[in-house]
Design a protein around this motif. Structure first.
Motif, PDB file in Angstrom:
ATOM      1  N   ASP A 120       0.690  13.657   0.223  1.00 19.70           N
ATOM      2  CA  ASP A 120      -0.541  12.907   0.429  1.00 19.70           C
ATOM      3  C   ASP A 120      -0.215  11.698   1.297  1.00 19.70           C
ATOM      4  O   ASP A 120       0.902  11.163   1.220  1.00 19.70           O
ATOM      5  N   TYR A 121      -1.185  11.308   2.139  1.00 21.53           N
ATOM      6  CA  TYR A 121      -0.961  10.228   3.083  1.00 21.53           C
ATOM      7  C   TYR A 121      -2.168   9.284   3.119  1.00 21.53           C
ATOM      8  O   TYR A 121      -3.320   9.731   2.963  1.00 21.53           O
ATOM      9  N   VAL A 122      -1.894   8.039   3.389  1.00 27.95           N
ATOM     10  CA  VAL A 122      -2.991   7.117   3.675  1.00 27.95           C
ATOM     11  C   VAL A 122      -3.587   7.516   5.022  1.00 27.95           C
ATOM     12  O   VAL A 122      -2.884   8.027   5.910  1.00 27.95           O
ATOM     13  N   GLU A 181       0.827  -1.202   0.000  1.00 31.76           N
ATOM     14  CA  GLU A 181       0.000   0.000   0.000  1.00 31.76           C
ATOM     15  C   GLU A 181       0.860   1.249   0.000  1.00 31.76           C
ATOM     16  O   GLU A 181       1.965   1.273   0.551  1.00 31.76           O
ATOM     17  N   LEU A 182       0.305   2.291  -0.629  1.00 27.16           N
ATOM     18  CA  LEU A 182       0.980   3.585  -0.636  1.00 27.16           C
ATOM     19  C   LEU A 182       0.771   4.250   0.726  1.00 27.16           C
ATOM     20  O   LEU A 182      -0.357   4.443   1.162  1.00 27.16           O
ATOM     21  N   VAL A 183       1.849   4.613   1.372  1.00 26.11           N
ATOM     22  CA  VAL A 183       1.798   5.258   2.680  1.00 26.11           C
ATOM     23  C   VAL A 183       1.800   6.770   2.545  1.00 26.11           C
ATOM     24  O   VAL A 183       1.000   7.464   3.175  1.00 26.11           O
ATOM     25  N   VAL A 191      14.668  11.367  -0.255  1.00 24.35           N
ATOM     26  CA  VAL A 191      13.316  11.511   0.281  1.00 24.35           C
ATOM     27  C   VAL A 191      13.308  10.839   1.654  1.00 24.35           C
ATOM     28  O   VAL A 191      14.017   9.847   1.880  1.00 24.35           O
ATOM     29  N   PHE A 192      12.511  11.409   2.561  1.00 24.56           N
ATOM     30  CA  PHE A 192      12.507  10.957   3.938  1.00 24.56           C
ATOM     31  C   PHE A 192      11.077  10.651   4.386  1.00 24.56           C
ATOM     32  O   PHE A 192      10.115  11.224   3.873  1.00 24.56           O
ATOM     33  N   LEU A 193      10.983   9.781   5.368  1.00 26.17           N
ATOM     34  CA  LEU A 193       9.694   9.523   6.003  1.00 26.17           C
ATOM     35  C   LEU A 193       9.906   9.533   7.505  1.00 26.17           C
ATOM     36  O   LEU A 193      10.517   8.614   8.055  1.00 26.17           O
ATOM     37  N   GLN A 194       9.445  10.596   8.148  1.00 20.32           N
ATOM     38  CA  GLN A 194       9.495  10.681   9.600  1.00 20.32           C
ATOM     39  C   GLN A 194       8.256  10.005  10.151  1.00 20.32           C
ATOM     40  O   GLN A 194       7.124  10.406   9.830  1.00 20.32           O
ATOM     41  N   ARG A 221       0.739  11.396  11.942  1.00 17.41           N
ATOM     42  CA  ARG A 221       1.850  10.683  12.592  1.00 17.41           C
ATOM     43  C   ARG A 221       3.094  10.633  11.707  1.00 17.41           C
ATOM     44  O   ARG A 221       4.215  10.673  12.222  1.00 17.41           O
ATOM     45  N   PHE A 222       2.910  10.513  10.403  1.00 15.62           N
ATOM     46  CA  PHE A 222       4.036  10.408   9.465  1.00 15.62           C
ATOM     47  C   PHE A 222       4.164  11.700   8.663  1.00 15.62           C
ATOM     48  O   PHE A 222       3.162  12.346   8.332  1.00 15.62           O
TER      49      PHE A 222
END
Length: 115
Positions: free
Chosen positions: A58-60, A46-48, A78-81, A66-67
């Motif tokens: 855009d976010y799920v 799934e796309l997060v 690219v980063f994902l906190q 939270r992210f």
């Protein structure tokens, strides 16, 4: 040769944080929409989160608030906190890049949320 290399995964307790990084090479990074996907055992990928070339994100629904996804075009990264992590966030996280018909994937990094 295109490479997307993820890092930053690991084991974290519920409520903890992790920051995933993905560094790209072999592409004109600033042209690509970047995304983070995840796949848990027995589930579909799934796309997060995603971020466009204009920094539109855009976010799920399950990770909103939270992210946070961000990008640094100067570093081709690219980063994902990920904050307030939950056991259901446990999955392999994949970096993805898209530009017109071109799409590339990283090898994935494991994130495990468990006490």
């Amino acid at each position: 040769q295109v490479q997307l290399v993820e890092s930053g995964g690991g084991l974290v307790q519920p409520g903890g944080s992790l920051r995933l990084s993905c560094t790209a090479s072999g592409i004109i990074f600033r042209l690509y929409t970047m995304g983070w996907y995840r796949q848990a055992p027995g589930k579909q990928r799934e796309l997060v989160a995603s971020i466009t070339t204009g920094d539109i994100t855009d976010y799920v629904d399950s990770v909103k608030g939270r992210f946070t996804i961000s990008r640094d075009n100067a570093k081709n990264a690219v980063f994902l906190q990920m904050n307030s992590l939950k056991p259901e966030d446990t999955a392999v996280y994949y970096c993805n890049s898209k530009y017109k018909w071109l799409e590339y994937w990283g090898q994935g990094t494991q994130v495990t949320v468990s006490s």
